[in-house]
Design an enzyme around this catalytic site. Sequence first.
Site, PDB file in Angstrom:
ATOM      1  N   ASP A  26       0.875  -1.167   0.000  1.00 11.88           N
ATOM      2  CA  ASP A  26       0.000   0.000   0.000  1.00 11.88           C
ATOM      3  C   ASP A  26       0.917   1.223   0.000  1.00 11.88           C
ATOM      4  OD1 ASP A  26      -2.385   1.614   0.300  1.00 11.88           O
ATOM      5  OD2 ASP A  26      -1.872   1.863   2.406  1.00 11.88           O
ATOM      6  N   SER A  27       0.326   2.387  -0.181  1.00  9.80           N
ATOM      7  CA  SER A  27       1.126   3.605  -0.110  1.00  9.80           C
ATOM      8  C   SER A  27       1.649   3.847   1.301  1.00  9.80           C
ATOM      9  CB  SER A  27       0.273   4.809  -0.538  1.00  9.80           C
ATOM     10  OG  SER A  27      -0.780   4.987   0.385  1.00  9.80           O
ATOM     11  N   CYS A  90      -4.466  -1.469  -1.923  1.00  7.25           N
ATOM     12  CA  CYS A  90      -4.627  -0.032  -2.141  1.00  7.25           C
ATOM     13  C   CYS A  90      -5.558   0.149  -3.331  1.00  7.25           C
ATOM     14  CB  CYS A  90      -3.253   0.561  -2.446  1.00  7.25           C
ATOM     15  SG  CYS A  90      -3.300   2.279  -2.975  1.00  7.25           S
ATOM     16  N   GLU A 170      -2.568   8.707   7.834  1.00 11.59           N
ATOM     17  CA  GLU A 170      -1.168   8.246   7.885  1.00 11.59           C
ATOM     18  C   GLU A 170      -0.411   8.974   9.006  1.00 11.59           C
ATOM     19  OE1 GLU A 170      -0.186   5.900   5.504  1.00 11.59           O
ATOM     20  OE2 GLU A 170       1.875   5.816   6.194  1.00 11.59           O
ATOM     21  N   CYS A 209     -11.004   3.467   0.228  1.00  8.87           N
ATOM     22  CA  CYS A 209      -9.545   3.637   0.370  1.00  8.87           C
ATOM     23  C   CYS A 209      -9.169   2.850   1.612  1.00  8.87           C
ATOM     24  CB  CYS A 209      -9.206   5.119   0.546  1.00  8.87           C
ATOM     25  SG  CYS A 209      -7.526   5.428   1.162  1.00  8.87           S
ATOM     26  N   HIS A 211      -6.982   3.151   3.780  1.00  7.30           N
ATOM     27  CA  HIS A 211      -6.669   3.916   4.994  1.00  7.30           C
ATOM     28  C   HIS A 211      -7.927   4.178   5.843  1.00  7.30           C
ATOM     29  CE1 HIS A 211      -2.752   4.712   3.221  1.00  7.30           C
ATOM     30  NE2 HIS A 211      -2.376   5.329   4.324  1.00  7.30           N
TER      31      HIS A 211
HETATM   32  N1  DGL Z   1      -4.732   3.409   0.819  1.00  2.68           N
HETATM   33  C1  DGL Z   1      -4.758   3.766  -0.543  1.00  2.68           C
HETATM   34  C2  DGL Z   1      -6.088   3.467  -1.217  1.00  2.68           C
HETATM   35  O1  DGL Z   1      -6.700   2.467  -0.873  1.00  2.68           O
HETATM   36  C3  DGL Z   1      -4.110   5.060  -0.975  1.00  2.68           C
HETATM   37  C4  DGL Z   1      -4.224   6.257  -0.123  1.00  2.68           C
HETATM   38  C5  DGL Z   1      -3.273   7.333  -0.606  1.00  2.68           C
HETATM   39  O2  DGL Z   1      -2.071   7.063  -0.582  1.00  2.68           O
HETATM   40  O3  DGL Z   1      -3.747   8.381  -1.051  1.00  2.68           O
HETATM   41  O4  DGL Z   1      -6.515   4.145  -2.100  1.00  2.68           O
END
Ligand code: DGL
Length: 285
Positions: A26-27, A90, A170, A209, A211
Amino acid sequence: MNNSKGASGLKQYPAPASHTPIGVFDSGIGGLGVLRALMAELPHERFVYLADNAHAPYGERGQDFVLERARALAGRLLREHAIKALVVACNTATAAAVRALRAELGQLPIVGIEPALKPAAAASRTGHIGVLATRGTLQSAKFQELLHGLGHHPARFHLRACDGLADAIEKEAVGADCARTAELIGEHIAALGALGRSAGQIDTLVLGCTHYPLVWPLWQQRVADAATLLDPAAAVARQCRRVLAERGLLHPPHLAAAPLIQWLATGSPQTVQAAVARWVSVERL
Ligand code: DGL
C-alpha cells in the site's frame, strides 16, 4: 511511461511456489487492515508487507506515477522475497496498475481491491450510496467501468474524492490526537448529502480507500445508525484464498511458517511499526 520496459523487466522471476510469502503493498499503513483480514483467512501463510510511505499519499498523484511505484514495489517483492502472490492493498494502486501488473507478471497471482459498489447496491434500502475514495481512484478508467457495469441498477452513487484524508490518517492514526482526521471525515461526509434511512437519504457508505477503515471508530461516531459502512477487506482475503487454492499455492499447514509477517517501508519505519503493533495481532508477529 514505458510499458514494454516494465513488462520485460518483470517477467524474469521464477514460478510461484507454495512455501514462499504473499506480498502485500500500500502507499502506507492503510493496507494493514487488508493484511489483518488476510491473516484471519489464511492463518498458515507468511506475509511481507511493504509500505511505500516515502511516496505517499498516492491519491492525489497521477496514474502514471502510481503505476511506476506499483511496478517498483512488485519487482522488489519478487526479487527480494520470491513472493508467490501479490495483494495490492490499495484502491488507488489497483485502479492505476493492476491490469498492467497482471499483463507483465503473467504467472504471479495478483489480487486487487476496489470500492464495494456491488455489495453496497445490494445492501442499500434507499438506493442512495455514498462512495468515499481518493481522487485517483474515482477518476480512474477502472472505477468508471465498475460504475458503468452497474448501469442497469437503480442505485444512485454519490461520489466524494476525500482529498487529504489518507494523508491525515497516515500522520495521526497511530497517535492520540486524530483531530484533523475527524474534521476531514466530518467535512467529506457532509459534502455527500443527508445520511439516513428515509427515502432520498444516503444509507450506505463505501469506504473506498484502505486507509479509511483504520479509523473505524471515527466513522462510527460521525455516522452512528444513519448509514451502514462497508469495508471490502474480508472479501479481498477470501478472493486471495480462492486464487491460491485454484493454483495449488496454499501453504501446506504442516510446515512451519515463521516468521509470519515481515514489514518493510520505503520511508520512515516508525509509523509502520506503530501501526503494526496497533492493528495487527502481536501473537502473529
Ligand atoms: N490506501 C490507498 C487506497 O486504498 C491510498 C491512499 C493514498 O495514498 O492516497 O486508495
